[in-house]
Design a protein around this motif. Structure first.
Motif, PDB file in Angstrom:
ATOM      1  N   ARG A  53       0.845  -1.203   0.000  1.00  0.00           N
ATOM      2  CA  ARG A  53       0.000   0.000   0.000  1.00  0.00           C
ATOM      3  C   ARG A  53       0.876   1.246   0.000  1.00  0.00           C
ATOM      4  O   ARG A  53       0.646   2.184  -0.746  1.00  0.00           O
ATOM      5  CB  ARG A  53      -0.911   0.034   1.224  1.00  0.00           C
ATOM      6  N   LEU A  54       1.835   1.265   0.886  1.00  0.00           N
ATOM      7  CA  LEU A  54       2.765   2.390   1.039  1.00  0.00           C
ATOM      8  C   LEU A  54       4.137   1.840   1.401  1.00  0.00           C
ATOM      9  O   LEU A  54       4.229   0.866   2.145  1.00  0.00           O
ATOM     10  CB  LEU A  54       2.327   3.312   2.180  1.00  0.00           C
ATOM     11  N   ALA A  55       5.170   2.492   0.903  1.00  0.00           N
ATOM     12  CA  ALA A  55       6.536   2.127   1.284  1.00  0.00           C
ATOM     13  C   ALA A  55       7.336   3.408   1.423  1.00  0.00           C
ATOM     14  O   ALA A  55       7.270   4.289   0.567  1.00  0.00           O
ATOM     15  CB  ALA A  55       7.166   1.206   0.248  1.00  0.00           C
ATOM     16  N   GLY A  56       8.094   3.491   2.500  1.00  0.00           N
ATOM     17  CA  GLY A  56       8.933   4.656   2.733  1.00  0.00           C
ATOM     18  C   GLY A  56      10.042   4.760   1.695  1.00  0.00           C
ATOM     19  O   GLY A  56      10.420   3.782   1.050  1.00  0.00           O
ATOM     20  N   GLY A  57      10.567   5.964   1.565  1.00  0.00           N
ATOM     21  CA  GLY A  57      11.601   6.228   0.572  1.00  0.00           C
ATOM     22  C   GLY A  57      12.841   5.385   0.745  1.00  0.00           C
ATOM     23  O   GLY A  57      13.453   4.951  -0.237  1.00  0.00           O
ATOM     24  N   TRP A  58      13.234   5.120   1.985  1.00  0.00           N
ATOM     25  CA  TRP A  58      14.423   4.306   2.203  1.00  0.00           C
ATOM     26  C   TRP A  58      14.210   2.878   1.693  1.00  0.00           C
ATOM     27  O   TRP A  58      15.094   2.292   1.070  1.00  0.00           O
ATOM     28  CB  TRP A  58      14.802   4.289   3.687  1.00  0.00           C
ATOM     29  N   ILE A  59      13.027   2.333   1.902  1.00  0.00           N
ATOM     30  CA  ILE A  59      12.727   0.977   1.427  1.00  0.00           C
ATOM     31  C   ILE A  59      12.750   0.941  -0.096  1.00  0.00           C
ATOM     32  O   ILE A  59      13.304   0.018  -0.699  1.00  0.00           O
ATOM     33  CB  ILE A  59      11.363   0.489   1.966  1.00  0.00           C
ATOM     34  N   GLU A  60      12.169   1.948  -0.731  1.00  0.00           N
ATOM     35  CA  GLU A  60      12.159   1.977  -2.199  1.00  0.00           C
ATOM     36  C   GLU A  60      13.569   2.134  -2.759  1.00  0.00           C
ATOM     37  O   GLU A  60      13.908   1.524  -3.768  1.00  0.00           O
ATOM     38  CB  GLU A  60      11.224   3.072  -2.695  1.00  0.00           C
ATOM     39  N   THR A  61      14.415   2.912  -2.100  1.00  0.00           N
ATOM     40  CA  THR A  61      15.813   3.024  -2.523  1.00  0.00           C
ATOM     41  C   THR A  61      16.520   1.694  -2.340  1.00  0.00           C
ATOM     42  O   THR A  61      17.283   1.254  -3.213  1.00  0.00           O
ATOM     43  CB  THR A  61      16.526   4.135  -1.723  1.00  0.00           C
ATOM     44  N   LEU A  62      16.274   1.026  -1.218  1.00  0.00           N
ATOM     45  CA  LEU A  62      16.897  -0.268  -0.948  1.00  0.00           C
ATOM     46  C   LEU A  62      16.555  -1.270  -2.049  1.00  0.00           C
ATOM     47  O   LEU A  62      17.419  -2.014  -2.514  1.00  0.00           O
ATOM     48  CB  LEU A  62      16.439  -0.805   0.413  1.00  0.00           C
ATOM     49  N   HIS A  63      15.297  -1.272  -2.470  1.00  0.00           N
ATOM     50  CA  HIS A  63      14.855  -2.220  -3.495  1.00  0.00           C
ATOM     51  C   HIS A  63      15.011  -1.679  -4.909  1.00  0.00           C
ATOM     52  O   HIS A  63      14.805  -2.414  -5.881  1.00  0.00           O
ATOM     53  CB  HIS A  63      13.414  -2.650  -3.231  1.00  0.00           C
ATOM     54  N   GLY A  64      15.342  -0.410  -5.046  1.00  0.00           N
ATOM     55  CA  GLY A  64      15.629   0.166  -6.355  1.00  0.00           C
ATOM     56  C   GLY A  64      14.427   0.417  -7.239  1.00  0.00           C
ATOM     57  O   GLY A  64      14.564   0.473  -8.462  1.00  0.00           O
ATOM     58  N   ALA A  65      13.246   0.595  -6.646  1.00  0.00           N
ATOM     59  CA  ALA A  65      12.040   0.822  -7.456  1.00  0.00           C
ATOM     60  C   ALA A  65      10.897   1.318  -6.581  1.00  0.00           C
ATOM     61  O   ALA A  65      10.858   1.014  -5.387  1.00  0.00           O
ATOM     62  CB  ALA A  65      11.607  -0.472  -8.145  1.00  0.00           C
ATOM     63  N   PRO A  66       9.948   2.049  -7.187  1.00  0.00           N
ATOM     64  CA  PRO A  66       8.715   2.365  -6.450  1.00  0.00           C
ATOM     65  C   PRO A  66       7.969   1.061  -6.171  1.00  0.00           C
ATOM     66  O   PRO A  66       7.943   0.159  -7.013  1.00  0.00           O
ATOM     67  CB  PRO A  66       7.929   3.245  -7.417  1.00  0.00           C
ATOM     68  N   LEU A  67       7.386   0.948  -4.996  1.00  0.00           N
ATOM     69  CA  LEU A  67       6.774  -0.327  -4.602  1.00  0.00           C
ATOM     70  C   LEU A  67       5.262  -0.312  -4.514  1.00  0.00           C
ATOM     71  O   LEU A  67       4.638  -1.374  -4.458  1.00  0.00           O
ATOM     72  CB  LEU A  67       7.356  -0.786  -3.257  1.00  0.00           C
ATOM     73  N   ALA A 138      26.824   0.639   7.591  1.00  0.00           N
ATOM     74  CA  ALA A 138      27.160   0.752   6.169  1.00  0.00           C
ATOM     75  C   ALA A 138      25.947   0.471   5.280  1.00  0.00           C
ATOM     76  O   ALA A 138      25.870   0.960   4.154  1.00  0.00           O
ATOM     77  CB  ALA A 138      28.298  -0.202   5.815  1.00  0.00           C
ATOM     78  N   ASP A 139      24.981  -0.294   5.775  1.00  0.00           N
ATOM     79  CA  ASP A 139      23.800  -0.633   4.977  1.00  0.00           C
ATOM     80  C   ASP A 139      22.753   0.477   4.968  1.00  0.00           C
ATOM     81  O   ASP A 139      21.771   0.394   4.243  1.00  0.00           O
ATOM     82  CB  ASP A 139      23.180  -1.938   5.474  1.00  0.00           C
ATOM     83  N   ARG A 140      22.980   1.511   5.740  1.00  0.00           N
ATOM     84  CA  ARG A 140      22.066   2.655   5.756  1.00  0.00           C
ATOM     85  C   ARG A 140      21.959   3.286   4.378  1.00  0.00           C
ATOM     86  O   ARG A 140      20.909   3.793   3.997  1.00  0.00           O
ATOM     87  CB  ARG A 140      22.553   3.682   6.765  1.00  0.00           C
ATOM     88  N   THR A 141      23.021   3.228   3.589  1.00  0.00           N
ATOM     89  CA  THR A 141      23.044   3.848   2.257  1.00  0.00           C
ATOM     90  C   THR A 141      22.947   2.813   1.137  1.00  0.00           C
ATOM     91  O   THR A 141      23.205   3.137  -0.019  1.00  0.00           O
ATOM     92  CB  THR A 141      24.324   4.684   2.079  1.00  0.00           C
ATOM     93  N   ALA A 142      22.576   1.592   1.453  1.00  0.00           N
ATOM     94  CA  ALA A 142      22.458   0.538   0.439  1.00  0.00           C
ATOM     95  C   ALA A 142      21.390   0.894  -0.589  1.00  0.00           C
ATOM     96  O   ALA A 142      20.372   1.502  -0.260  1.00  0.00           O
ATOM     97  CB  ALA A 142      22.128  -0.796   1.100  1.00  0.00           C
ATOM     98  N   LYS A 143      21.651   0.516  -1.843  1.00  0.00           N
ATOM     99  CA  LYS A 143      20.716   0.798  -2.931  1.00  0.00           C
ATOM    100  C   LYS A 143      20.580  -0.426  -3.808  1.00  0.00           C
ATOM    101  O   LYS A 143      21.568  -1.098  -4.091  1.00  0.00           O
ATOM    102  CB  LYS A 143      21.210   1.965  -3.775  1.00  0.00           C
ATOM    103  N   ASP A 144      19.356  -0.666  -4.255  1.00  0.00           N
ATOM    104  CA  ASP A 144      19.073  -1.735  -5.206  1.00  0.00           C
ATOM    105  C   ASP A 144      19.822  -3.021  -4.840  1.00  0.00           C
ATOM    106  O   ASP A 144      20.657  -3.506  -5.587  1.00  0.00           O
ATOM    107  CB  ASP A 144      19.432  -1.270  -6.616  1.00  0.00           C
TER     108      ASP A 144
END
Length: 175
Positions: A53-67, A138-144
């Motif tokens: 339904r909703l995903a925070g910006g950090w989660i979307e950055t982590l997964h590399g896509a809008p969710l 270090a995983d705070r800035t992880a992407k995709d």
């Protein structure tokens, strides 16, 4: 012992009216998550899928896509999906949060993901508030990071009892 962000959502959920019998979504104010709000999500409980339904910006950055609208299960390795489904069922059945320990294909850290059940406006237990928490700074800035792999899941707190729903089959009450 959980990361402080994970514990914060567990404590917030546990303090809601109706915790132990699955609280109402309206009683949970996401703003109370403070700085961890970008790590939060809400997913729907589906039979075959878990729509975001909703995903925070950090989660979307982590997964590399809008969710929004995507199936949360699709973010997991196929062999992890049964554990994810079972964890969601456990959260609703036991009316308590479940914490997953997960790894990602392109990240060396471990992530804690807490799943806490909520009821919608009509009283149906049909959504989950979740929170991702990195355990390595270090995983705070992880992407995709690629597909996630579930390592374990554990229910947290006393087992509650979800609100009972009566069902009838051919006029006979069965549940």
């Amino acid at each position: 012992m959980f990361h402080s962000g994970t514990q914060r959502l567990i404590d917030l959920w546990s303090g809601l009216p109706g915790a132990g019998r699955i609280p109402m979504r309206a009683d949970f104010d996401p703003v109370t998550l403070g700085r961890t709000l970008p790590q939060a999500m809400i997913i729907n409980r589906g039979q075959a899928t878990l729509p975001v339904r909703l995903a925070g910006g950090w989660i979307e950055t982590l997964h590399g896509a809008p969710l929004r609208g995507s199936d949360w299960l699709s973010l997991w390795q196929p062999d992890s999906r049964p554990l994810i489904r079972a964890s969601v069922v456990q959260a609703f059945r036991e009316a308590r949060p479940v914490v997953l320990a997960a790894a990602a294909a392109r990240s060396s850290g471990v992530y804690e993901i807490v799943l806490a059940p909520l009821r919608g406006p009509d009283g149906t237990a049909d959504r989950i508030i979740g929170l991702y928490q990195w355990t390595r700074s270090a995983d705070r800035t992880a992407k995709d990071v690629g597909p996630m792999t579930a390592r374990m899941a554990i229910g947290v707190g006393p087992v509650g009892r979800a609100p009972l729903v009566l069902a009838a089959l051919n006029g006979r009450r069965v549940a």
